[in-house]
Design an enzyme around this catalytic site. Sequence first.
Site, mmCIF file in Angstrom:
data_model
loop_
_atom_site.group_PDB
_atom_site.id
_atom_site.type_symbol
_atom_site.label_atom_id
_atom_site.label_comp_id
_atom_site.label_asym_id
_atom_site.label_seq_id
_atom_site.Cartn_x
_atom_site.Cartn_y
_atom_site.Cartn_z
ATOM 1 N N ARG A 206 0.888 -1.247 0.006
ATOM 2 C CA ARG A 206 0.119 0.117 0.192
ATOM 3 C C ARG A 206 0.790 1.231 0.032
ATOM 4 N NH1 ARG A 206 -5.513 -1.370 3.409
ATOM 5 N NH2 ARG A 206 -4.300 -2.838 4.279
ATOM 6 N N ASP B 248 -3.728 -1.766 -3.340
ATOM 7 C CA ASP B 248 -4.444 -1.977 -2.059
ATOM 8 C C ASP B 248 -4.944 -3.314 -2.849
ATOM 9 O OD1 ASP B 248 -5.993 -2.904 -0.125
ATOM 10 O OD2 ASP B 248 -7.310 -1.224 -0.190
ATOM 11 N N GLU C 145 15.419 -24.389 20.543
ATOM 12 C CA GLU C 145 15.986 -23.114 20.009
ATOM 13 C C GLU C 145 16.728 -22.205 21.004
ATOM 14 O OE1 GLU C 145 13.160 -21.200 16.992
ATOM 15 O OE2 GLU C 145 11.777 -21.885 18.344
ATOM 16 N N ASP D 127 2.698 -22.928 17.793
ATOM 17 C CA ASP D 127 3.834 -22.183 16.916
ATOM 18 C C ASP D 127 4.519 -23.299 16.210
ATOM 19 O OD1 ASP D 127 5.204 -19.897 16.006
ATOM 20 O OD2 ASP D 127 6.767 -20.242 17.563
ATOM 21 N N HIS E 266 5.243 -27.683 12.322
ATOM 22 C CA HIS E 266 6.464 -28.428 11.883
ATOM 23 C C HIS E 266 6.740 -29.730 12.868
ATOM 24 C CE1 HIS E 266 7.143 -24.360 10.693
ATOM 25 N NE2 HIS E 266 7.464 -23.843 11.722
ATOM 26 N N LYS F 271 11.881 -22.664 23.495
ATOM 27 C CA LYS F 271 12.681 -21.226 23.239
ATOM 28 C C LYS F 271 13.716 -21.224 24.404
ATOM 29 C CE LYS F 271 10.115 -19.275 19.890
ATOM 30 N NZ LYS F 271 10.563 -19.487 18.584
HETATM 31 C C1 BG6 Z 1 8.503 -20.607 12.679
HETATM 32 C C2 BG6 Z 1 8.063 -20.066 14.270
HETATM 33 O O1 BG6 Z 1 7.514 -21.113 12.170
HETATM 34 O O2 BG6 Z 1 9.688 -21.407 12.950
HETATM 35 C C3 BG6 Z 1 9.437 -19.497 15.323
HETATM 36 O O3 BG6 Z 1 7.142 -19.278 14.193
HETATM 37 C C4 BG6 Z 1 10.402 -20.496 15.041
HETATM 38 O O4 BG6 Z 1 8.872 -19.318 16.496
HETATM 39 C C5 BG6 Z 1 10.920 -20.936 13.752
HETATM 40 O O5 BG6 Z 1 11.521 -19.792 15.467
HETATM 41 C C6 BG6 Z 1 11.734 -22.060 13.811
HETATM 42 O O6 BG6 Z 1 12.374 -22.107 12.271
HETATM 43 P P1 BG6 Z 1 13.696 -22.829 12.058
HETATM 44 O O7 BG6 Z 1 13.849 -23.215 10.766
HETATM 45 O O8 BG6 Z 1 14.690 -21.790 12.533
HETATM 46 O O9 BG6 Z 1 13.796 -24.043 12.844
#
Ligand code: BG6
Length: 491
Positions: A44, A87, A210, A229, A234, A338
Amino acid sequence: MTKTDMLIVGGDGDLALRKLYPSLYYLELNDCMPEGTRIIGSARTAQSQEEFLAKVEKWLKENVKKGLYDEEKWQRLASRLTFAQGDATNPESLKAIEETYLDSDAALVVYLAIPPMIFGKVCSALDACGLAKETTRLVVEKPLGDSEESFVAINAELARVFSEEQLFRIDHYLGKETVQNLLALRFANDIFEPLWNANHIDHIQITVSEEVGVGNRWDFYNQTGATRDMVQNHLLQVLCLTCMEPPAKLDADSVRTEKLKVLKSLKVIGAKDVHHNTVRGQYTAGEKNGETMPGYLEEESDKYEIDPNSQTETFVAIKAEIQNWRWSGVPIYLRTGKRLASRHSEITIHFRKKKHNIFEENHENHASNRMVIRLQPDEGIRLRVMSKVAGLDAGIPLESGCLNMFFAEKGEQQKHDAYSRLIFDVLRNDQTLFVSAAEVQAAWQWVDQIFQGWEDTGMRVQNYPAGSLGPNGANVMLARDGNEWHEIDTL
Ligand code: BG6
């Protein structure tokens, strides 16, 4: 291959800059950009073509993997890149973009790099201005809802305009080299298949650990948590590829059908099981290598107010089970969090011990076979095997050794990222590595029941110091089964 125009809606936003332009750059770097591809970044906010290109160039120079910036390849990408102000929720604005920038002979890919709450509006506008043709492909990515109900609502808005064959739902884990290697490992090597079942496998662990905290995403994260998340998408996708039946073919329909069967066979974890089968954690302040790190409730946030009573989990461990012929009775432990001690993702396959042991005097040292499939860093596979200690000691003393297969020479850099592979597949119109609506829905169904269980029982998060391996409850959960977590760099 026909020419393709890729319209990125949200073309100067965070996702586009952080993920899409770098991955398009890697396609160029690897000489994999399909001939005739043009990329139109729309947003935009007004800006000139020069300003737009300068922004992308700066970002790439500073952020592509070390040593991989190549001026000539950037120039090639830049020659395909156009900025289009508009837009995308407004059909007239989209029509103007079409008339000025799009080629009516080219296939159209629309990438929605925008929040899901406006997916519906953009789809309606694409439909109203005639851009939602039968050949148009639409790319979306998480968060696709925060529950089964909200996913179904979001998906209905997409499905009103596009068929399932036109929808590409990205889970970037499926773009990772080693995740795809799972398919090669399992189905291109005859030796593993006879062992890949409850008769020979004692349990499986999937860890995505992580080091980072939630940083400036506190507000988003606080409404999301590790389960939504990471696990819903994943980790469950990795679980599916690890455990699914061999697909009839390596095509989207066959692979997605098998993954869906796995998701539908997951044993429900509800109120009566959450205490035994799940652990929720939240990091408190901690220290690593002399550096202090704030707790989740003390993260700095100038944008949001931190809720001091938040029970959002920044760590979760789940003991899952697939209730089918192949896997019944085999625990599959999932763990992600995390601010843990290290950044690594691994799948470990723990094989059963031989029933009859002729090395009785070595019982202590006689470990079972174990396969470690490392997704990151240093992608590769290691197999723990037993061998004889060299020398003249009496009998056959045992020690464990390791067969190693790194997918790249140690330290050698991959010249692409997970998104490049996925965007490449979108451009090639191949849905094999994309997630079907049925899969996303089944994954939400399973995760929703866990949330319901937590709510019904009032199960609270356990604290763990930043920089540690997570809350002790996760160890207790495995110890109950006589198991322990496999930690990085152990055999
Ligand atoms: C994302 C999450 O989908 O994947 C993040 O929202 C996370 O919170 C990330 O850090 C991890 O991805 P990768 O590829 O770094 O393991």
